[in-house]
Design a protein around this motif. Structure first.
Motif, PDB file in Angstrom:
ATOM      1  N   TYR A  78       7.123   1.633   9.979  1.00  5.14           N
ATOM      2  CA  TYR A  78       6.725   1.507   8.574  1.00  5.14           C
ATOM      3  C   TYR A  78       7.775   0.779   7.736  1.00  5.14           C
ATOM      4  O   TYR A  78       7.547   0.561   6.539  1.00  5.14           O
ATOM      5  CB  TYR A  78       6.432   2.888   7.986  1.00  5.14           C
ATOM      6  N   PRO A 134      -0.704   6.563   5.356  1.00  2.00           N
ATOM      7  CA  PRO A 134      -1.098   5.593   6.388  1.00  2.00           C
ATOM      8  C   PRO A 134      -2.454   5.877   7.020  1.00  2.00           C
ATOM      9  O   PRO A 134      -3.237   4.946   7.256  1.00  2.00           O
ATOM     10  CB  PRO A 134       0.037   5.695   7.411  1.00  2.00           C
ATOM     11  N   MET A 175      -0.831   4.712  12.777  1.00  2.00           N
ATOM     12  CA  MET A 175      -1.397   5.162  11.513  1.00  2.00           C
ATOM     13  C   MET A 175      -2.419   6.270  11.739  1.00  2.00           C
ATOM     14  O   MET A 175      -2.490   7.229  10.961  1.00  2.00           O
ATOM     15  CB  MET A 175      -2.028   3.978  10.781  1.00  2.00           C
ATOM     16  N   THR A 212       6.194   7.413   4.892  1.00  2.00           N
ATOM     17  CA  THR A 212       6.852   6.315   5.601  1.00  2.00           C
ATOM     18  C   THR A 212       8.363   6.298   5.406  1.00  2.00           C
ATOM     19  O   THR A 212       9.044   5.488   6.041  1.00  2.00           O
ATOM     20  CB  THR A 212       6.285   4.964   5.133  1.00  2.00           C
ATOM     21  N   LEU A 237      -5.148   4.857   4.578  1.00  2.00           N
ATOM     22  CA  LEU A 237      -5.263   3.395   4.537  1.00  2.00           C
ATOM     23  C   LEU A 237      -6.056   2.893   5.734  1.00  2.00           C
ATOM     24  O   LEU A 237      -6.987   2.091   5.582  1.00  2.00           O
ATOM     25  CB  LEU A 237      -3.866   2.770   4.520  1.00  2.00           C
ATOM     26  N   LYS A 238      -5.708   3.371   6.917  1.00  2.00           N
ATOM     27  CA  LYS A 238      -6.393   2.936   8.134  1.00  2.00           C
ATOM     28  C   LYS A 238      -7.871   3.306   8.114  1.00  2.00           C
ATOM     29  O   LYS A 238      -8.721   2.541   8.575  1.00  2.00           O
ATOM     30  CB  LYS A 238      -5.708   3.576   9.352  1.00  2.00           C
ATOM     31  N   LEU A 280       2.056  -7.808   3.861  1.00  2.00           N
ATOM     32  CA  LEU A 280       1.637  -6.429   3.631  1.00  2.00           C
ATOM     33  C   LEU A 280       2.768  -5.473   3.972  1.00  2.00           C
ATOM     34  O   LEU A 280       3.315  -5.504   5.079  1.00  2.00           O
ATOM     35  CB  LEU A 280       0.405  -6.093   4.481  1.00  2.00           C
ATOM     36  N   ILE A 293       3.638  -1.294   4.082  1.00  2.00           N
ATOM     37  CA  ILE A 293       3.041   0.042   4.087  1.00  2.00           C
ATOM     38  C   ILE A 293       4.118   1.017   3.643  1.00  2.00           C
ATOM     39  O   ILE A 293       5.072   1.296   4.383  1.00  2.00           O
ATOM     40  CB  ILE A 293       2.497   0.403   5.479  1.00  2.00           C
ATOM     41  N   SER A 310       0.854  -1.187   0.000  1.00  2.00           N
ATOM     42  CA  SER A 310       0.000   0.000   0.000  1.00  2.00           C
ATOM     43  C   SER A 310       0.886   1.232   0.000  1.00  2.00           C
ATOM     44  O   SER A 310       1.789   1.369   0.826  1.00  2.00           O
ATOM     45  CB  SER A 310      -0.905   0.035   1.228  1.00  2.00           C
ATOM     46  N   THR A 311       0.622   2.135  -0.931  1.00  2.00           N
ATOM     47  CA  THR A 311       1.344   3.413  -0.948  1.00  2.00           C
ATOM     48  C   THR A 311       0.413   4.566  -0.568  1.00  2.00           C
ATOM     49  O   THR A 311       0.760   5.726  -0.748  1.00  2.00           O
ATOM     50  CB  THR A 311       1.969   3.685  -2.328  1.00  2.00           C
TER      51      THR A 311
END
Length: 363
Positions: free
Chosen positions: A312, A169, A190, A328, A172-173, A321, A323, A165-166
């Motif tokens: 990270y 954070p 995150m 990061t 994403l969370k 996974l 991150i 995942s880019t």
């Protein structure tokens, strides 16, 4: 369901750079991007026969950004120095008139990319198979399987052995449902990681001539009063199309575009006079209104908070996974340099795995 070895979520600089670095391996990788364009927070508008490129996102880089510099040289992308001039308009407090101050000599000049920062995005994308870049594909959920991770998207699901995942954070969370849940310490981190540029309001004004270069004025502005906090000469490399590009205080994000433009022009009129009303084109980008970049925080988060945190640089969900992304990066988090370095870390991590391709395309 589409299957691959590596699924990259996010088509900004980090995501494209990861794909670029893995392009000569035998691993099958797919990049998914929720927007209908690549670039993420690199976003150049205009750039045509009558207008200069106007950067609504990442713009500048400096000599210390060695990995970005090397990438630009490899891709044969020319650059040019940011024009600052010898003077700047400085407005320290609202109760005193603005001043014209002398700028110190630059030890580390800033540079821009000729043709706009999106030139870098186009150059990276041109090296990659179009069939492996899926636009308009938003990741809604990640769930662990016995041999990898499954990503649920409204347009169809994907299965990969490793997911990178880019996304910022916090985004994403907040927007991707992850099962099983990430460890509480990571989840909390995150939630408290600042999204670079998430609160920024950027704008550009195009003019027929660069009146700010006349004597006793400047195109460089620093104001503690606002609403414009910074302003710069944003003309193109050829110096035949002229523009000013600035930052507006994030507190004005809830106003309409017309209201923001009115306040910007009012402030600039105090510096330059009525000529500011002769603009030919106005562009703006309120990043807080971009759901693929920003979502409101649940609690106060300070600028740069937890950017570059060492947590990270680990693999999660049983090593399936990663991150990644500019926030990061261990060095220069938030900058384009950080995005490039984050991609390099991911590529190195993958290259150090005993990771042989074992997926064929299946639906």
């Amino acid at each position: 369901m589409k299957r691959c070895d590596i699924l990259i979520i996010g088509g900004g600089l980090t995501g494209l750079m990861i794909k670029y670095l893995l392009r000569k391996t035998s691993l099958k990788s797919i990049l998914v991007e929720g927007r209908e364009r690549l670039g993420g927070r690199i976003y150049t508008t205009l750039s045509d026969a009558k207008n200069p490129p106007i950067e609504m996102g990442a713009t500048w880089w400096g000599p210390k950004h060695t990995q970005l510099k090397a990438l630009l040289e490899t891709l044969d992308i020319p650059v040019f120095p940011q024009r600052l001039g010898q003077k700047a308009i400085y407005e320290p407090i609202s109760t005193s008139p603005f001043q014209l101050v002398t700028l110190p000599e630059e030890d580390q000049p800033s540079f821009r990319i000729r043709g706009g920062t999106s030139t870098l995005i186009r150059a990276l994308a041109s090296t990659l198979p179009e069939s492996e870049i899926h636009l308009g594909t938003r990741a809604a959920g990640i769930s662990e399987t016995e041999d990898g991770l499954r990503v649920g998207c409204p347009t169809g699901d994907y299965h990969a052995r490793l997911i990178v995942s880019t996304l910022p954070p916090y985004l994403l969370k907040s927007t991707v449902n992850i099962t099983p849940p990430l460890p509480p310490n990571l989840s909390e981190l995150m939630e408290q990681t600042h999204t670079w540029m998430g609160e920024s309001i950027k704008f550009g004004l195009v003019y027929d001539r660069p009146f700010w270069r006349e004597a006793h004025t400047s195109g460089t502005v620093f104001s503690n009063v606002g609403p414009v906090t910074e302003l710069y000469d944003h003309s193109n490399f050829e110096d035949n199309h002229y523009a000013l590009k600035g930052f507006m205080s994030s507190s004005f994000h809830s106003l309409s575009e017309t209201e923001r433009r009115t306040r910007i022009l009012r402030q600039l009129r105090a510096y330059y006079g009525d000529i500011v009303d002769s603009y030919r084109t106005y562009r703006e980008k309120v990043w807080a209104g971009d759901p693929f970049t920003y979502t409101p925080y649940n609690k106060p988060v300070f600028p740069h908070q937890n950017n570059g945190n060492t947590q990270y640089q680990k693999a999660w969900l049983n090593g399936k996974l990663l991150i990644a992304g500019s926030e990061t990066a261990r060095q220069y988090p938030g900058y384009m340099e950080g995005a490039v370095q984050s991609a390099q870390w991911v590529a190195e991590f993958i290259n150090n795995l005993d990771f042989h391709p074992n997926y064929l395309e299946k639906d």
